[in-house]
Write an enzyme that holds these catalytic residues in place. Structure first.
Site, PDB file in Angstrom:
ATOM      1  N   GLY A  23       2.333   4.177   4.237  1.00 62.01           N
ATOM      2  CA  GLY A  23       2.578   2.764   4.823  1.00 62.01           C
ATOM      3  C   GLY A  23       2.642   1.481   3.839  1.00 62.01           C
ATOM      4  N   ALA A  24       3.154   1.987   2.811  1.00 59.74           N
ATOM      5  CA  ALA A  24       3.260   1.068   1.752  1.00 59.74           C
ATOM      6  C   ALA A  24       4.686   0.178   1.526  1.00 59.74           C
ATOM      7  CB  ALA A  24       2.886   1.316   0.237  1.00 59.74           C
ATOM      8  N   ARG A  44       5.356  -2.207   3.307  1.00 59.11           N
ATOM      9  CA  ARG A  44       5.012  -3.895   3.306  1.00 59.11           C
ATOM     10  C   ARG A  44       3.420  -3.808   3.639  1.00 59.11           C
ATOM     11  NH1 ARG A  44       4.446  -4.772   9.343  1.00 59.11           N
ATOM     12  NH2 ARG A  44       5.417  -3.193  10.299  1.00 59.11           N
ATOM     13  N   ASP A  72       7.245  10.422   8.546  1.00 59.03           N
ATOM     14  CA  ASP A  72       6.419   9.967   9.524  1.00 59.03           C
ATOM     15  C   ASP A  72       5.081  10.746   9.508  1.00 59.03           C
ATOM     16  OD1 ASP A  72       4.830   9.698  11.924  1.00 59.03           O
ATOM     17  OD2 ASP A  72       6.522   9.398  13.210  1.00 59.03           O
ATOM     18  N   ASN A 101      -3.172   4.680   4.157  1.00 60.61           N
ATOM     19  CA  ASN A 101      -3.077   3.039   4.624  1.00 60.61           C
ATOM     20  C   ASN A 101      -2.305   3.058   5.815  1.00 60.61           C
ATOM     21  OD1 ASN A 101      -2.831  -0.215   4.011  1.00 60.61           O
ATOM     22  ND2 ASN A 101      -0.682   0.767   4.023  1.00 60.61           N
ATOM     23  N   SER A 128     -11.474  -0.234   8.619  1.00 60.54           N
ATOM     24  CA  SER A 128     -11.417  -1.680   9.322  1.00 60.54           C
ATOM     25  C   SER A 128     -12.854  -2.073   9.605  1.00 60.54           C
ATOM     26  CB  SER A 128     -10.520  -1.824  10.435  1.00 60.54           C
ATOM     27  OG  SER A 128     -10.808  -3.049  11.108  1.00 60.54           O
ATOM     28  N   TYR A 143      -8.238   1.223  18.632  1.00 63.56           N
ATOM     29  CA  TYR A 143      -7.968   0.979  17.262  1.00 63.56           C
ATOM     30  C   TYR A 143      -9.336   1.008  16.633  1.00 63.56           C
ATOM     31  CZ  TYR A 143      -6.988  -1.772  12.935  1.00 63.56           C
ATOM     32  OH  TYR A 143      -6.708  -2.029  11.702  1.00 63.56           O
ATOM     33  N   LYS A 174     -10.768   3.713  13.801  1.00 65.14           N
ATOM     34  CA  LYS A 174     -11.250   3.189  12.417  1.00 65.14           C
ATOM     35  C   LYS A 174     -12.714   3.852  12.297  1.00 65.14           C
ATOM     36  CE  LYS A 174      -7.285   1.213  10.985  1.00 65.14           C
ATOM     37  NZ  LYS A 174      -6.471   1.813   9.843  1.00 65.14           N
TER      38      LYS A 174
END
Ligand code: NDP
Length: 248
Positions: free
Chosen positions: A13-14, A16, A64, A91, A143, A156, A160
Site C-alpha cells: 500500500g505504498a 500513496r 492485491d 501497511n 491503529s 476497522y 486493527k
C-alpha cells in the site's frame, strides 16, 4: 552508514499516503524498495525516480494483497529478483466506517479481508524467506483505535486489534529465527484516509491529542525506520503508538 543500508524492504500500500512516506524514509536511509499496491497514481513515478536517483532499486508491482495465489507468486518473484527480503511493512489498509446497526456484512468482510487477512497472507509468504535468512523485521501498521475502539469503526477497530494479536503471536513464533515483529499504532494522521472526516470529527480528535496537532505520514515513517533497523534488535511483539499522546 545509514540506518537501512543495502537492505530490501517490501512495503504494501505504498503507492500513496503513509506507505509512500515510509518508502521515502527507507530510501533515504539506504533501503532498496519493493512496493505492492492495487494501483499506482500518476505522481508515483516521480517519487520512484527520486528514490532511484539516490541509488536505490525500486520495484513496483500491482498486487492485491487479499489474493493468496497472487501474493505467493509475487513474493516468490521478488525473492528471485532481489535475492532476499529483509523488511516487511504490512501497511495496506482500508476503512468502511458505519455504525453497527447500519453495517452490512460486506463492510465487515472487506475490512477484515484487506487489513487482517491481507497482512497474514503477506507475512506467511515473506517469513519463509526470512526464516531461511535467519533474520528479518516485520512491521504491521495497526491503529490507536485497535487499542481503544471507536464508535462507527467496529469493523476497522476489530481488524486493527486483530493485527496486534497477530503481531504478538508471530513475534513469539519467529523470535527463534532472529525475526522481530512489531506494530505501529498511528493516531490521527493527515492523509487521504482522514481527509474524508468532518470538521466536527477533526475537532474531536484535536481535543484528545496532548501535542495538539495531527500527525504526518513522516512521523509514522520515522518510527517504522527505527523498527526496521538494527537499533530495535531487542524489541519484539510491541505496539509503538505514534499519536501525539492520544493514548497513554
Ligand atoms: P491510504 O488509503 O492513503 O493508502 C492505503 C494504500 O493501500 C492505498 O494505496 C490502497 O490502494 C492500498 N490498498 C488498499 N487495499 C489494498 C489491497 N487489497 N492490496 C494492495 N493494496 C491495497 O491510507 P493511509 O496511508 O492513510 O493508511 C495506511 C495505513 O495506516 C493503513 O493500514 C491505515 O489503516 C493505517 N492508519 C492510518 C491512519 C490515518 O490517520 N491515516 C491512522 C491509523 C492507521 P487503493 O488506492 O487502491 O485503495
Amino acid at each position: 552508514m545509514s540506518l537501512l543500508d543495502n537492505t530490501v524492504a517490501l512495503i504494501t500500500g505504498a503507492a500513496r499516503g503513509i506507505g509512500r512516506a515510509i518508502a521515502d524514509e527507507f530510501a533515504r536511509e539506504g533501503a532498496n524498495l519493493v512496493i505492492f499496491d492495487r494501483a499506482f497514481p500518476e505522481d508515483f513515478e516521480a517519487a520512484a525516480a527520486e528514490w532511484r536517483a539516490l541509488g536505490r532499486t525500486v520495484i513496483a508491482r500491482q498486487v492485491d494483497i487479499t489474493d493468496a495465489a497472487n501474493v505467493e507468486k509475487n513474493v516468490e518473484e521478488t525473492i528471485a529478483e532481489c535475492g532476499r527480503i529483509d523488511i516487511l511493512v504490512n501497511n495496506a489498509g482500508i476503512t468502511r466506517d458505519k455504525l453497527l446497526m447500519r453495517m452490512a456484512d460486506e463492510d465487515w468482510d472487506m475490512v477484515m479481508t484487506v487489513n487482517l487477512k491481507g497482512s497474514f497472507l503477506m507475512t506467511r509468504a515473506v517469513s519463509k524467506a526470512m526464516m531461511r535468512q535467519r533474520a528479518g523485521k516485520i512491521i504491521n501498521i495497526s491503529s490507536v483505535v485497535g487499542v481503544m475502539g471507536n464508535a462507527g469503526q467496529s469493523n476497522y477497530s476489530a481488524s486493527k486489534a486483530g493485527l496486534i494479536g497477530f503481531t504478538k503471536s508471530i513475534a513469539k513464533e519467529l523470535a527463534g529465527r532472529n525475526i522481530t515483529v512489531n506494530a505501529i499504532a498511528p493516531g490521527y494522521i493527515e492523509t487521504e484516509m482522514t481527509a474524508v472526516l468532518s470538521e466536527e470529527q477533526r475537532a474531536a480528535f484535536m481535543g484528545v491529542i496532548p501535542l495538539k496537532r495531527g500527525g504526518t505520514p513522516a512521523d509514522v515513517a520515522r518510527a517504522a525506520a527505527f523498527l526496521a533497523s538494527k537499533n530495535s534488535d531487542y524489541i519484539t511483539g510491541q505496539v509503538l503508538c505514534v499519536d501525539g499522546g492520544m493514548i497513554m
